[in-house]
Design an enzyme around this catalytic site. Structure first.
Site, PDB file in Angstrom:
ATOM      1  N   HIS A   1       0.842  -1.182   0.000  1.00  0.00           N
ATOM      2  CA  HIS A   1       0.000   0.000   0.000  1.00  0.00           C
ATOM      3  C   HIS A   1       0.884   1.240   0.000  1.00  0.00           C
ATOM      4  CE1 HIS A   1      -2.962   2.966   1.123  1.00  0.00           C
ATOM      5  NE2 HIS A   1      -3.902   2.078   1.315  1.00  0.00           N
TER       6      HIS A   1
ATOM      7  N   HIS B   1      -2.265   4.059  11.517  1.00  0.00           N
ATOM      8  CA  HIS B   1      -1.037   4.847  11.537  1.00  0.00           C
ATOM      9  C   HIS B   1      -1.129   6.048  12.469  1.00  0.00           C
ATOM     10  CE1 HIS B   1      -3.543   6.794   8.472  1.00  0.00           C
ATOM     11  NE2 HIS B   1      -2.791   7.868   8.541  1.00  0.00           N
TER      12      HIS B   1
ATOM     13  N   GLU C   1      -4.551  15.854   9.755  1.00  0.00           N
ATOM     14  CA  GLU C   1      -5.394  15.567   8.597  1.00  0.00           C
ATOM     15  C   GLU C   1      -6.844  15.986   8.837  1.00  0.00           C
ATOM     16  OE1 GLU C   1      -4.979  11.370   8.307  1.00  0.00           O
ATOM     17  OE2 GLU C   1      -2.846  11.421   7.809  1.00  0.00           O
TER      18      GLU C   1
ATOM     19  N   TYR D   1     -16.400   6.345   1.478  1.00  0.00           N
ATOM     20  CA  TYR D   1     -14.965   6.248   1.754  1.00  0.00           C
ATOM     21  C   TYR D   1     -14.679   4.848   2.278  1.00  0.00           C
ATOM     22  CZ  TYR D   1     -10.377   7.211   3.745  1.00  0.00           C
ATOM     23  OH  TYR D   1      -9.048   7.162   4.054  1.00  0.00           O
TER      24      TYR D   1
ATOM     25  N   HIS E   1      -7.932  14.108  12.275  1.00  0.00           N
ATOM     26  CA  HIS E   1      -6.966  13.248  12.940  1.00  0.00           C
ATOM     27  C   HIS E   1      -5.693  14.068  13.098  1.00  0.00           C
ATOM     28  CE1 HIS E   1      -9.605  10.152  10.863  1.00  0.00           C
ATOM     29  NE2 HIS E   1      -9.817   9.980  12.160  1.00  0.00           N
TER      30      HIS E   1
ATOM     31  N   HIS F   1      -5.095   6.443  14.206  1.00  0.00           N
ATOM     32  CA  HIS F   1      -6.378   6.288  13.509  1.00  0.00           C
ATOM     33  C   HIS F   1      -6.198   5.244  12.407  1.00  0.00           C
ATOM     34  CE1 HIS F   1      -4.070   9.532  11.610  1.00  0.00           C
ATOM     35  NE2 HIS F   1      -4.663   9.244  10.470  1.00  0.00           N
TER      36      HIS F   1
END
Length: 432
Positions: free
Chosen positions: A288, A331, A337, A346, A361, A367
């Site tokens: 990813h 992470h 963010e 989403y 966040h 989160h």
């Protein structure tokens, strides 16, 4: 009437609404064509390096000094500016809001601005603020400019027409526009009440990110950005100009429209961009990649590789990575963010994140996917899947984002947001 646009990002454009209005060979001749005044609008210091120097020459009916009178303070208490303290009584942690309803009162794009977070310090031209805007009426003989920062406008419901000094831009959900610092404009409704998001960037001007190993193509292509063509108003009727300066608001009566630029040339322009033309890149086999691969625009800081503000989107795209956990992983990040959803679903929060909503966040707060998203992504068939009909975005900054009292008291605040991670079972199979 269809509008015309100039294509390209950061280019030296020129446009004239009357043939011959642009001087030839000199920016400020002794006498401009049509009896116009020459005026320069600078978006950077005069001595900024040539490749980052931003300025536009305006040839207008009256100079800007004629479009101001004695200013008086104006109270817009829900549009706030950094620095500001955190909202009193709001506990530390990740936050999420549902879509707030559009108020029934008469609000313009300016008077309907509601600050959700503020970060950094506008006084030293660092940081940003994240706003919601609600507009239920058009600005009529009302004009505005922001001396504190440029404004990245992200419509979510309803379209807007921005009549600016350099011409007209129309933006609808799925598109964005950027209104430069110091640029006068009027905002009008296109199709009824409007709601959306604004990133007020106090720092370096937004620019396209470098592509590095990606190469020459991909992400947002310069040719897809559009600047307006010259369109002037020669209206001698009383109007009102409001200015945001130093975090405060000041207004004055003026005798005519300030949108009287007949011709212009330069690289300091408002512009629009259709987010659906973004060309995503991603993993084509395993693992990813970081979400930075979805950066549309970035505002640089003095620290290389660490942005003052990044504008990131999560658009339609194919998911093809094998053996990979496809949603964003769990992470903690040095960046803060602020996320919004324009339309669709989403993938990391399929049940709890709604169009018109938002989440925050902040730096170094953990989160990631909720329990259901984790379970699905951990067990589903990993054949090629297309994410369709979705468009989320993020305003990301290196500064902590302080939530305003408006945001803390917004009725759509999800007070149970952290419970979305309840039930994450222990799967550890090792032995002591």
């Amino acid at each position: 009437m269809a509008l015309s646009y100039l294509s390209g990002f950061g280019n030296e454009f020129q446009s004239e609404a009357l043939s011959g209005a642009l001087p030839v060979g000199q920016n400020s001749p002794q006498r401009c064509p049509y009896g116009l005044y020459a005026e320069q609008l600078s978006g950077t210091a005069f001595t900024a390096p040539r490749d980052s120097n931003a300025r536009t020459w305006l040839y207008r009916i009256r100079p800007s000094v004629s479009h101001q009178g004695p200013f008086q303070s104006v109270d817009l208490p829900l549009w706030e500016t950094a620095p500001r303290p955190a909202a009193a009584g709001l506990a530390l942690g990740p936050l999420r809001w549902g879509p707030p309803p559009i108020p029934g009162e008469a609000l313009t794009f300016v008077t309907g601005m509601r600050t959700m977070t503020a970060a950094g310090d506008a006084r030293v031209q660092d940081g940003m603020a994240a706003h919601l805007y609600f507009a239920t009426r058009s600005m009529e003989r009302e004009y505005f400019y922001n001396a504190d920062g440029e404004m990245l406008v992200v419509p979510q419901q309803g379209g807007l027409r921005f009549a600016t000094e350099l011409g007209v831009l129309e933006v609808t959900p799925g598109e964005i526009c950027v209104l430069p610092r110091g640029m006068k404009f009027r905002a009008e409704l296109l199709d009824g009440p409007a709601r959306g998001y604004v990133c007020e960037n106090y720092g370096a001007r937004l620019a396209l990110p470098g592509l590095g190993p990606i190469g020459a193509n991909g992400l947002a292509n310069p040719r897809d950005f559009q600047a307006p063509v010259a369109a002037y108003e020669d209206q001698a009727e009383e109007a009102r100009l409001t200015v945001k300066w130093g975090g405060a608001f000041h207004a004055c009566a003026i005798a005519q429209s300030p949108l009287d630029v007949v011709a212009w040339h330069g690289n300091y322009t408002p512009y629009k961009y259709d987010l659906r033309t973004f060309s995503p890149v991603g993993s084509v086999l395993t693992d990813h990649p970081d979400p930075s691969i979805f950066t549309v625009l970035t505002s640089a800081s003095a620290t290389p590789g660490t942005a003052n503000v990044d504008f990131v989107i999560f658009p339609d795209r194919w998911m093809v990575a094998e053996g990979t956990f496809r949603p964003p992983w769990y992470h903690m990040n040095v960046m803060s963010e602020f996320m919004g959803l324009i339309y669709g679903i989403y993938d990391a929060k399929p049940d709890g994140f709604q169009p018109g909503g938002m989440s925050l966040h902040n730096a170094m707060l953990p989160h990631g996917p909720d329990r259901n998203a984790f379970a699905k992504a951990s067990t589903e068939d990993l054949g090629p899947v297309k994410q369709s009909g979705t468009l989320a975005f993020m305003f990301e900054t290196r500064f902590p984002q302080q939530v305003t009292d408006f945001g803390a008291n917004l009725e759509t605040l999800d007070k149970d947001y952290v419970t979305c991670w309840d039930g994450l079972e222990k799967h550890f199979e090792g032995t002591p």
